[in-house]
Design an enzyme around this catalytic site. Sequence first.
Site, PDB file in Angstrom:
ATOM      1  N   TYR A   1       0.826  -1.205   0.000  1.00 48.60           N
ATOM      2  CA  TYR A   1       0.000   0.000   0.000  1.00 48.60           C
ATOM      3  C   TYR A   1       0.865   1.262   0.000  1.00 48.60           C
ATOM      4  CZ  TYR A   1      -3.686   3.255   1.518  1.00 48.60           C
ATOM      5  OH  TYR A   1      -4.580   4.301   1.611  1.00 48.60           O
TER       6      TYR A   1
ATOM      7  N   ARG B   1     -10.344  -0.878  10.693  1.00 44.37           N
ATOM      8  CA  ARG B   1      -9.817   0.446  11.007  1.00 44.37           C
ATOM      9  C   ARG B   1     -10.252   0.837  12.423  1.00 44.37           C
ATOM     10  NH1 ARG B   1     -10.065   3.638   5.227  1.00 44.37           N
ATOM     11  NH2 ARG B   1     -11.759   2.254   4.693  1.00 44.37           N
TER      12      ARG B   1
ATOM     13  N   SER C   1     -13.920   2.526  13.297  1.00 48.24           N
ATOM     14  CA  SER C   1     -15.051   1.594  13.165  1.00 48.24           C
ATOM     15  C   SER C   1     -14.914   0.447  14.170  1.00 48.24           C
ATOM     16  CB  SER C   1     -15.174   1.077  11.736  1.00 48.24           C
ATOM     17  OG  SER C   1     -13.910   0.729  11.221  1.00 48.24           O
TER      18      SER C   1
ATOM     19  N   ARG D   1      -2.857   9.360  15.985  1.00 52.51           N
ATOM     20  CA  ARG D   1      -3.389   9.595  14.647  1.00 52.51           C
ATOM     21  C   ARG D   1      -4.202  10.898  14.705  1.00 52.51           C
ATOM     22  NH1 ARG D   1      -0.460   5.892  13.998  1.00 52.51           N
ATOM     23  NH2 ARG D   1      -0.734   4.006  12.733  1.00 52.51           N
TER      24      ARG D   1
HETATM   25  P1  NAD Z   1     -12.579   1.830   0.461  1.00 57.20           P
HETATM   26  O1  NAD Z   1     -11.917   0.499   0.533  1.00 57.20           O
HETATM   27  O2  NAD Z   1     -13.873   2.003   1.167  1.00 57.20           O
HETATM   28  O3  NAD Z   1     -12.776   2.276  -1.046  1.00 57.20           O
HETATM   29  C1  NAD Z   1     -11.974   1.827  -2.099  1.00 57.20           C
HETATM   30  C2  NAD Z   1     -12.883   1.521  -3.279  1.00 57.20           C
HETATM   31  O4  NAD Z   1     -12.089   1.095  -4.384  1.00 57.20           O
HETATM   32  C3  NAD Z   1     -13.861   0.371  -2.996  1.00 57.20           C
HETATM   33  O5  NAD Z   1     -15.129   0.704  -3.456  1.00 57.20           O
HETATM   34  C4  NAD Z   1     -13.270  -0.811  -3.775  1.00 57.20           C
HETATM   35  O6  NAD Z   1     -14.238  -1.751  -4.138  1.00 57.20           O
HETATM   36  C5  NAD Z   1     -12.642  -0.082  -4.951  1.00 57.20           C
HETATM   37  N1  NAD Z   1     -11.550  -0.829  -5.585  1.00 57.20           N
HETATM   38  C6  NAD Z   1     -10.486  -1.431  -4.961  1.00 57.20           C
HETATM   39  N2  NAD Z   1      -9.692  -1.999  -5.880  1.00 57.20           N
HETATM   40  C7  NAD Z   1     -10.243  -1.739  -7.107  1.00 57.20           C
HETATM   41  C8  NAD Z   1      -9.881  -2.065  -8.434  1.00 57.20           C
HETATM   42  N3  NAD Z   1      -8.786  -2.794  -8.704  1.00 57.20           N
HETATM   43  N4  NAD Z   1     -10.695  -1.649  -9.437  1.00 57.20           N
HETATM   44  C9  NAD Z   1     -11.806  -0.939  -9.190  1.00 57.20           C
HETATM   45  N5  NAD Z   1     -12.201  -0.608  -7.943  1.00 57.20           N
HETATM   46  C10 NAD Z   1     -11.421  -1.002  -6.905  1.00 57.20           C
HETATM   47  O7  NAD Z   1     -11.503   2.870   1.000  1.00 57.20           O
HETATM   48  P2  NAD Z   1     -11.645   4.430   1.256  1.00 57.20           P
HETATM   49  O8  NAD Z   1     -11.329   4.649   2.686  1.00 57.20           O
HETATM   50  O9  NAD Z   1     -12.909   4.966   0.715  1.00 57.20           O
HETATM   51  O10 NAD Z   1     -10.399   4.977   0.420  1.00 57.20           O
HETATM   52  C11 NAD Z   1     -10.547   5.563  -0.865  1.00 57.20           C
HETATM   53  C12 NAD Z   1      -9.215   6.100  -1.339  1.00 57.20           C
HETATM   54  O11 NAD Z   1      -8.721   7.077  -0.418  1.00 57.20           O
HETATM   55  C13 NAD Z   1      -8.138   5.021  -1.446  1.00 57.20           C
HETATM   56  O12 NAD Z   1      -7.385   5.254  -2.610  1.00 57.20           O
HETATM   57  C14 NAD Z   1      -7.289   5.233  -0.224  1.00 57.20           C
HETATM   58  O13 NAD Z   1      -5.960   4.857  -0.462  1.00 57.20           O
HETATM   59  C15 NAD Z   1      -7.413   6.739  -0.010  1.00 57.20           C
HETATM   60  N6  NAD Z   1      -7.198   7.080   1.403  1.00 57.20           N
HETATM   61  C16 NAD Z   1      -8.137   6.785   2.353  1.00 57.20           C
HETATM   62  C17 NAD Z   1      -7.883   7.097   3.686  1.00 57.20           C
HETATM   63  C18 NAD Z   1      -8.871   6.815   4.781  1.00 57.20           C
HETATM   64  O14 NAD Z   1      -8.595   7.115   5.944  1.00 57.20           O
HETATM   65  N7  NAD Z   1     -10.033   6.298   4.509  1.00 57.20           N
HETATM   66  C19 NAD Z   1      -6.674   7.697   4.044  1.00 57.20           C
HETATM   67  C20 NAD Z   1      -5.736   7.942   3.043  1.00 57.20           C
HETATM   68  C21 NAD Z   1      -6.018   7.655   1.715  1.00 57.20           C
HETATM   69  N1  UDP Z   2      -5.613   0.104  16.078  1.00 56.35           N
HETATM   70  C1  UDP Z   2      -5.941  -0.291  17.367  1.00 56.35           C
HETATM   71  N2  UDP Z   2      -7.014  -1.121  17.514  1.00 56.35           N
HETATM   72  C2  UDP Z   2      -7.786  -1.535  16.490  1.00 56.35           C
HETATM   73  C3  UDP Z   2      -7.456  -1.117  15.181  1.00 56.35           C
HETATM   74  C4  UDP Z   2      -6.350  -0.296  15.010  1.00 56.35           C
HETATM   75  O1  UDP Z   2      -5.283   0.082  18.337  1.00 56.35           O
HETATM   76  O2  UDP Z   2      -8.757  -2.286  16.735  1.00 56.35           O
HETATM   77  C5  UDP Z   2      -4.484   1.030  15.901  1.00 56.35           C
HETATM   78  C6  UDP Z   2      -3.499   0.664  14.782  1.00 56.35           C
HETATM   79  O3  UDP Z   2      -2.504  -0.225  15.261  1.00 56.35           O
HETATM   80  C7  UDP Z   2      -2.941   2.031  14.437  1.00 56.35           C
HETATM   81  C8  UDP Z   2      -4.114   2.987  14.669  1.00 56.35           C
HETATM   82  O4  UDP Z   2      -5.023   2.284  15.510  1.00 56.35           O
HETATM   83  O5  UDP Z   2      -1.910   2.370  15.326  1.00 56.35           O
HETATM   84  C9  UDP Z   2      -4.839   3.390  13.373  1.00 56.35           C
HETATM   85  O6  UDP Z   2      -5.142   2.209  12.659  1.00 56.35           O
HETATM   86  P1  UDP Z   2      -5.949   2.220  11.293  1.00 56.35           P
HETATM   87  O7  UDP Z   2      -5.856   0.834  10.752  1.00 56.35           O
HETATM   88  O8  UDP Z   2      -7.303   2.793  11.517  1.00 56.35           O
HETATM   89  O9  UDP Z   2      -5.161   3.266  10.387  1.00 56.35           O
HETATM   90  P2  UDP Z   2      -3.599   3.365   9.939  1.00 56.35           P
HETATM   91  O10 UDP Z   2      -2.762   2.479  10.793  1.00 56.35           O
HETATM   92  O11 UDP Z   2      -3.608   2.942   8.520  1.00 56.35           O
HETATM   93  O12 UDP Z   2      -3.283   4.796  10.163  1.00 56.35           O
END
Ligand code: NAD
Ligand code: UDP
Length: 314
Positions: A146, A187, A190, A212
Site C-alpha cells: 500500500y 480500522r 469503526s 493519529r
Molecule cells: P474503500 O476500501 O472504502 O474504497 C476503495 C474503493 O475502491 C472500494 O469501493 C473498492 O471496491 C474499490 N476498488 C479497490 N480496488 C479496485 C480495483 N482494482 N478496481 C476498481 N475498484 C477497486 O476505501 P476508502 O477509505 O474509501 O479509500 C478511498 C481512497 O482514499 C483510497 O485510494 C485510499 O488509499 C485513499 N485514502 C483513504 C484514507 C482513509 O482514511 N479512509 C486515508 C488515506 C487515503
Molecule cells: N488500532 C488499534 N485497535 C484496532 C485497530 C487499530 O489500536 O482495533 C491502531 C493501529 O494499530 C494504528 C491505529 O489504531 O496504530 C490506526 O489504525 P488504522 O488501521 O485505523 O489506520 P492506519 O494504521 O492505517 O493509520
Amino acid sequence: MRIKRVLVSGGAGFIGSHLCARLLKEGYYVICLDNFFTGSRENIKKLIGNKNFELIEHDIIYPFWKDVDEIYNLACPASPIHYQYDSIKTMMTAILGTFHMLNIAKNTGAKMLQASTSEVYGDPLSHPQKEEDWGNVNPIGCRSCYDEGKRCGETLCMDFNRQYNVDVKIIRIFNTYGPNMCENDGRVVSNFIVQALKGKDLTIYGDGSQTRSFQYVDDLIEGMLRMMATERGFTGPVNIGNPGEFSMLELAEMVIRKTKSSSKIIYKPLPQDDPKQRKPDITLAKAKLEWEPKIDLEEGLDYVIDYFRKELQN
Ligand code: NAD
Ligand code: UDP
C-alpha cells in the site's frame, strides 16, 4: 450548456460514495467505476436511478476508456486488513490502475485528482508532517504494498505531468472516518465504535500511545473539490487532514464515554511497521485551497456512532 462529466474510480467505497453524492449535488454527471472489492451497492443505493449517475463494474488493473472532464482516482483498498488480503493485487491497483486512469486523462485532457495518503510518510521523521517530508517507509514489509504502491502512484502522476502535461492534483489524505465505513475492515474508529456498541472489549494494539489525526469525511470531500478547482499546473501534493492529534488510548476512552458502553479496554500486539505518530501540517491547504477542517473529533464521532447504531439495529 454541456454538463461536466466526472469519473470516480472507487466510487462505491467509503470516501467515493460521499464524493459521488456531493458531485451530483454540484450538478456533475458522475460515472462511478468500482470492482466492489471493498465497496458496495448499499453505499450508493440512494444515487442509483439518478439520471446523472452511471455505475460501471470494472477492475482498474485493466484498461478503461470514457470521455470525461475530470477524474478522481480513489480505487484501492485502504484498510490494512483489506490491502494485505491480496498485497500483489493492491500494488497492481495502486500502480497499474493509476496508470490506466492517467492514460484516460492524457487522451481526453481531463484533470486527475489522485487520492494519495499520509502513509507515504511512513513512520515519519518530522512532526507534524509537511509535504516536503520524503517519508520513512519500509519497502519490504507487510504495509509496503500500500505505502509503496501509493508512493509510486504519486511518481506516475508527476511523470505524466512532466512528460505529457497531464493536469494532475495530488492530495495526501490523513485518517478519515464517517458513515459508510465498513463495519469489519479493521480500522480503528469503526472497530472501537462497533466493539463499544456490542459491549465487547476495545482492542488497543500496542500500548495505545501511538497517535493519529482523524478527519470527518465531509471535510475531506470539501478539500477534494477545492483541490480539483485549482488552476492548471498546480499539482500539489497537499495534505488534507485534521491536525487534532489523539493517542489510541484517548480515542478508546472517548468512544466508551460517548457510547456509554460498559466495554473494557484490552491490549493486543502492535502490527508490524505501525507508525508511531501522525499529524498533518495543513499550512499549504489553508493558503492554497482556503480550506481547513470544520468538524472536530467530538462532533464527528457522534455522527458515526449514530450511523453504526442504526446499522447494527438493521
Ligand atoms: P474503500 O476500501 O472504502 O474504497 C476503495 C474503493 O475502491 C472500494 O469501493 C473498492 O471496491 C474499490 N476498488 C479497490 N480496488 C479496485 C480495483 N482494482 N478496481 C476498481 N475498484 C477497486 O476505501 P476508502 O477509505 O474509501 O479509500 C478511498 C481512497 O482514499 C483510497 O485510494 C485510499 O488509499 C485513499 N485514502 C483513504 C484514507 C482513509 O482514511 N479512509 C486515508 C488515506 C487515503
Ligand atoms: N488500532 C488499534 N485497535 C484496532 C485497530 C487499530 O489500536 O482495533 C491502531 C493501529 O494499530 C494504528 C491505529 O489504531 O496504530 C490506526 O489504525 P488504522 O488501521 O485505523 O489506520 P492506519 O494504521 O492505517 O493509520
